[in-house]
Design an enzyme around this catalytic site. Sequence first.
Site, PDB file in Angstrom:
ATOM      1  N   HIS A 179       0.856  -1.191   0.000  1.00 47.08           N
ATOM      2  CA  HIS A 179       0.000   0.000   0.000  1.00 47.08           C
ATOM      3  C   HIS A 179       0.889   1.238   0.000  1.00 47.08           C
ATOM      4  O   HIS A 179       2.118   1.122  -0.016  1.00 47.08           O
ATOM      5  CB  HIS A 179      -1.000  -0.027   1.157  1.00 47.08           C
ATOM      6  CG  HIS A 179      -0.403  -0.055   2.538  1.00 47.08           C
ATOM      7  ND1 HIS A 179       0.450   0.911   3.012  1.00 47.08           N
ATOM      8  CD2 HIS A 179      -0.530  -0.954   3.551  1.00 47.08           C
ATOM      9  CE1 HIS A 179       0.802   0.636   4.252  1.00 47.08           C
ATOM     10  NE2 HIS A 179       0.234  -0.501   4.602  1.00 47.08           N
ATOM     11  N   CYS A 186       3.260  -7.812  15.049  1.00 45.70           N
ATOM     12  CA  CYS A 186       4.602  -7.198  15.022  1.00 45.70           C
ATOM     13  C   CYS A 186       5.690  -8.252  14.874  1.00 45.70           C
ATOM     14  O   CYS A 186       6.833  -7.912  14.630  1.00 45.70           O
ATOM     15  CB  CYS A 186       4.924  -6.473  16.323  1.00 45.70           C
ATOM     16  SG  CYS A 186       3.840  -5.163  16.804  1.00 45.70           S
ATOM     17  N   LYS A 206      -6.334   7.728   9.720  1.00 46.56           N
ATOM     18  CA  LYS A 206      -5.354   6.653   9.716  1.00 46.56           C
ATOM     19  C   LYS A 206      -5.709   5.667   8.602  1.00 46.56           C
ATOM     20  O   LYS A 206      -6.883   5.407   8.376  1.00 46.56           O
ATOM     21  CB  LYS A 206      -5.408   5.939  11.065  1.00 46.56           C
ATOM     22  CG  LYS A 206      -4.023   5.651  11.578  1.00 46.56           C
ATOM     23  CD  LYS A 206      -4.020   4.892  12.849  1.00 46.56           C
ATOM     24  CE  LYS A 206      -3.033   3.761  12.663  1.00 46.56           C
ATOM     25  NZ  LYS A 206      -2.887   2.908  13.795  1.00 46.56           N
ATOM     26  N   CYS A 253       3.404 -10.564  20.100  1.00 44.38           N
ATOM     27  CA  CYS A 253       2.402 -10.056  19.152  1.00 44.38           C
ATOM     28  C   CYS A 253       2.769 -10.583  17.780  1.00 44.38           C
ATOM     29  O   CYS A 253       3.841 -10.259  17.260  1.00 44.38           O
ATOM     30  CB  CYS A 253       2.365  -8.531  19.142  1.00 44.38           C
ATOM     31  SG  CYS A 253       1.319  -7.926  17.785  1.00 44.38           S
ATOM     32  N   HIS A 290       3.884   1.623   2.384  1.00 44.00           N
ATOM     33  CA  HIS A 290       5.107   0.936   1.957  1.00 44.00           C
ATOM     34  C   HIS A 290       5.760   1.690   0.785  1.00 44.00           C
ATOM     35  O   HIS A 290       6.979   1.821   0.721  1.00 44.00           O
ATOM     36  CB  HIS A 290       4.807  -0.487   1.492  1.00 44.00           C
ATOM     37  CG  HIS A 290       4.011  -1.305   2.467  1.00 44.00           C
ATOM     38  ND1 HIS A 290       2.781  -1.829   2.154  1.00 44.00           N
ATOM     39  CD2 HIS A 290       4.278  -1.694   3.741  1.00 44.00           C
ATOM     40  CE1 HIS A 290       2.315  -2.521   3.195  1.00 44.00           C
ATOM     41  NE2 HIS A 290       3.207  -2.445   4.178  1.00 44.00           N
ATOM     42  N   LYS A 338      -7.834  -0.956   6.821  1.00 40.07           N
ATOM     43  CA  LYS A 338      -8.696  -1.755   5.967  1.00 40.07           C
ATOM     44  C   LYS A 338     -10.155  -1.469   6.272  1.00 40.07           C
ATOM     45  O   LYS A 338     -10.991  -1.394   5.381  1.00 40.07           O
ATOM     46  CB  LYS A 338      -8.398  -3.246   6.160  1.00 40.07           C
ATOM     47  CG  LYS A 338      -7.148  -3.655   5.394  1.00 40.07           C
ATOM     48  CD  LYS A 338      -6.964  -5.155   5.361  1.00 40.07           C
ATOM     49  CE  LYS A 338      -5.613  -5.472   4.741  1.00 40.07           C
ATOM     50  NZ  LYS A 338      -4.896  -6.527   5.400  1.00 40.07           N
ATOM     51  N   HIS A 371      -1.295  -3.046  16.768  1.00 40.63           N
ATOM     52  CA  HIS A 371      -2.295  -3.938  16.169  1.00 40.63           C
ATOM     53  C   HIS A 371      -3.613  -3.979  16.921  1.00 40.63           C
ATOM     54  O   HIS A 371      -4.541  -4.658  16.496  1.00 40.63           O
ATOM     55  CB  HIS A 371      -1.701  -5.343  15.993  1.00 40.63           C
ATOM     56  CG  HIS A 371      -0.575  -5.350  15.012  1.00 40.63           C
ATOM     57  ND1 HIS A 371       0.729  -5.122  15.367  1.00 40.63           N
ATOM     58  CD2 HIS A 371      -0.590  -5.482  13.659  1.00 40.63           C
ATOM     59  CE1 HIS A 371       1.485  -5.140  14.284  1.00 40.63           C
ATOM     60  NE2 HIS A 371       0.722  -5.349  13.231  1.00 40.63           N
ATOM     61  N   CYS A 427      -1.537  -4.691  22.070  1.00 36.72           N
ATOM     62  CA  CYS A 427      -0.393  -4.175  21.306  1.00 36.72           C
ATOM     63  C   CYS A 427      -0.844  -2.849  20.702  1.00 36.72           C
ATOM     64  O   CYS A 427      -1.877  -2.792  20.046  1.00 36.72           O
ATOM     65  CB  CYS A 427      -0.014  -5.159  20.208  1.00 36.72           C
ATOM     66  SG  CYS A 427       0.881  -4.350  18.867  1.00 36.72           S
TER      67      CYS A 427
HETATM   68  N1  MSP Z   1       9.180  -7.182   7.635  1.00 36.92           N
HETATM   69  C1  MSP Z   1       9.358  -6.102   8.522  1.00 36.92           C
HETATM   70  C2  MSP Z   1      10.623  -5.339   8.189  1.00 36.92           C
HETATM   71  C3  MSP Z   1      11.875  -6.151   8.230  1.00 36.92           C
HETATM   72  S1  MSP Z   1      13.260  -5.216   7.787  1.00 36.92           S
HETATM   73  C4  MSP Z   1      14.571  -6.164   8.170  1.00 36.92           C
HETATM   74  C5  MSP Z   1       8.160  -5.141   8.425  1.00 36.92           C
HETATM   75  N2  MSP Z   1       7.469  -5.179   7.302  1.00 36.92           N
HETATM   76  S2  MSP Z   1       6.136  -4.330   6.995  1.00 36.92           S
HETATM   77  O1  MSP Z   1       5.770  -4.722   5.678  1.00 36.92           O
HETATM   78  O2  MSP Z   1       5.180  -4.543   8.024  1.00 36.92           O
HETATM   79  O3  MSP Z   1       6.473  -2.826   7.055  1.00 36.92           O
HETATM   80  C6  MSP Z   1       7.647  -2.266   6.571  1.00 36.92           C
HETATM   81  C7  MSP Z   1       7.633  -0.772   6.505  1.00 36.92           C
HETATM   82  O4  MSP Z   1       6.520  -0.270   5.767  1.00 36.92           O
HETATM   83  C8  MSP Z   1       7.535   0.032   7.785  1.00 36.92           C
HETATM   84  O5  MSP Z   1       8.656   0.125   8.538  1.00 36.92           O
HETATM   85  C9  MSP Z   1       7.320   1.384   7.170  1.00 36.92           C
HETATM   86  O6  MSP Z   1       8.525   1.807   6.596  1.00 36.92           O
HETATM   87  C10 MSP Z   1       6.386   1.103   6.044  1.00 36.92           C
HETATM   88  N3  MSP Z   1       5.034   1.446   6.402  1.00 36.92           N
HETATM   89  C11 MSP Z   1       3.993   0.607   6.639  1.00 36.92           C
HETATM   90  N4  MSP Z   1       2.885   1.356   6.878  1.00 36.92           N
HETATM   91  C12 MSP Z   1       3.181   2.674   6.799  1.00 36.92           C
HETATM   92  C13 MSP Z   1       2.472   3.881   6.941  1.00 36.92           C
HETATM   93  N5  MSP Z   1       1.178   3.890   7.203  1.00 36.92           N
HETATM   94  N6  MSP Z   1       3.158   5.056   6.792  1.00 36.92           N
HETATM   95  C14 MSP Z   1       4.494   5.069   6.495  1.00 36.92           C
HETATM   96  N7  MSP Z   1       5.182   3.953   6.384  1.00 36.92           N
HETATM   97  C15 MSP Z   1       4.565   2.739   6.522  1.00 36.92           C
HETATM   98  O7  MSP Z   1       7.937  -4.393   9.351  1.00 36.92           O
END
Ligand code: MSP
Length: 475
Positions: A18, A131, A293, A128, A21, A296, A149, A146
């Site tokens: 999304h 996380c 925020k 959790c 990411h 989903k 979540h 948590c």
């Molecule tokens: N798999 C672990 C990371 C391992 S790194 C060795 C993880 N993955 S994740 O897919 O849940 O999220 C990764 C990253 O996505 C978060 O750290 C962040 O950078 C980004 N984001 C996820 N949701 C976000 C927002 N709503 N806003 C900004 N960044 C977001 O954690």
Amino acid sequence: MEKIYLTTPIYYVNDVPHIGHAYCTLATDVLARFWRKNIGAENVRFLTGTDEHSIKTVQAAEKAGKSVEVYLEEMANNWRTTWENIGVSFDDFIRTSEDRHKKVVQEIFQKIYDNGDIYEGVYKGLYCSGCEAFLKTTDLNEKGECPHHKKPPEKLEEKNYFFRLSKYTKPLLELFRKNPQFLEPESRRKEILSFINSGLDDVSVSRETAEIGIPLPIDPSQKVYVWFDALINYFSAIKNTPHELFWPYANHIIGKDITRFHAVIWPAMLMSVGIEPPQQVFGHGFFTIDGEKMSKSLGNVVSPVELAQQFGKDTVRLGLLSSFEFGSDGDFSLSDITQFHNDKLANGIGNIFYRVLVLCHKFLGGAKPIVLQSKRNEHWKNFSALMQEKKIKSAIDYFFQVMDQTNELMNKTEVWKLVKTDPEAAKKIFAELVDALETLVDISQVLLPESAPTLRKMIGEGSELGEPKILFERI
Ligand code: MSP
């Protein structure tokens, strides 16, 4: 020679990408493009990938009615193509299910064990699975959930292996003292320093019950804890390749939610095996969409690919990254993106290039005016200074300032009239305008990679200007 190794987090595959990411990945992409231009592509490496050994993955595969292997393959492809489809220029994509990764994880685990930093114990506490983290009661919210979540964690009691993180309290404090830039921005640094100062506990680094994961070399009945496994990706991706030279020039770009893993556990793991810590961890902020925020249940989880199809890749990239400074929290106004596109790109960049070129063709016959005093280097220096500090929003603002100044110069001098009364003076203005466009082209290679080649063509490489083109149709 200066080098930089930029990494994004590796993303969990139980979810689809999304724009949260995409925000992190696009920011890293902009940094990578900047550094390639600044120190040469051969001195830059950009890594992203997928984190595949999470418990949630198994559940998601079951839900999808697929075998874990097929599910992982499909999802990893989904992430990879998402990044390709929005113009992310990664050099390598690592999956934690690859052999190259597993091998290095086992080697590192073994080394840490041989150094006496891993011991057997019983983990009794909270976990959790959202996380994938062991929580303390002090981490929970007032409802005992948590905080990320909004779910109560599971109570676990199992045989685990522990990493002596506590032993690294002093070396970590020393690292933070010696290298003030190790963790940025400042707010993150303060938070983590106080966390370290409050005393570090040893952490569990294996799971007895995990269905997928990398078996421990010292006890194959257990799997390596998914975070311990995941962090090593940054190293396993370059280990045993010519790119090993990129260590320790790693700049880990991550979201603030995973700062502790990157700025505490990861450098301690590396210290234990005698590898230098990464040069920097940068924890960016989170954003809301139109004040809400992303969730989903609210139905406001936006797909970056759909957004890019609707507005264009450059608009999405700039819209996201210019909303608030990199490192801070902020809001992304999805409802304003059409206006952003129209104002800044269609009527902004597109318009200034078109107008200047039409005028130059009309009055100079398409010859590129000779620039006597170029401001190109000075502009690049200013832009570069902001990018080096990862002030991405300020750098984008700078780009649009140059655009505004160029418009102002054209309008104030009314060069299309001046050319009839004072052609010599007008020629100087045309030269200044074209020089400004050159600056905009330079910077667009970093910020607007999709449009940059067309902008470049419009200015032309030699003494002739290219043809004016309408870029960025109004929406
Ligand atoms: N798999 C672990 C990371 C391992 S790194 C060795 C993880 N993955 S994740 O897919 O849940 O999220 C990764 C990253 O996505 C978060 O750290 C962040 O950078 C980004 N984001 C996820 N949701 C976000 C927002 N709503 N806003 C900004 N960044 C977001 O954690």
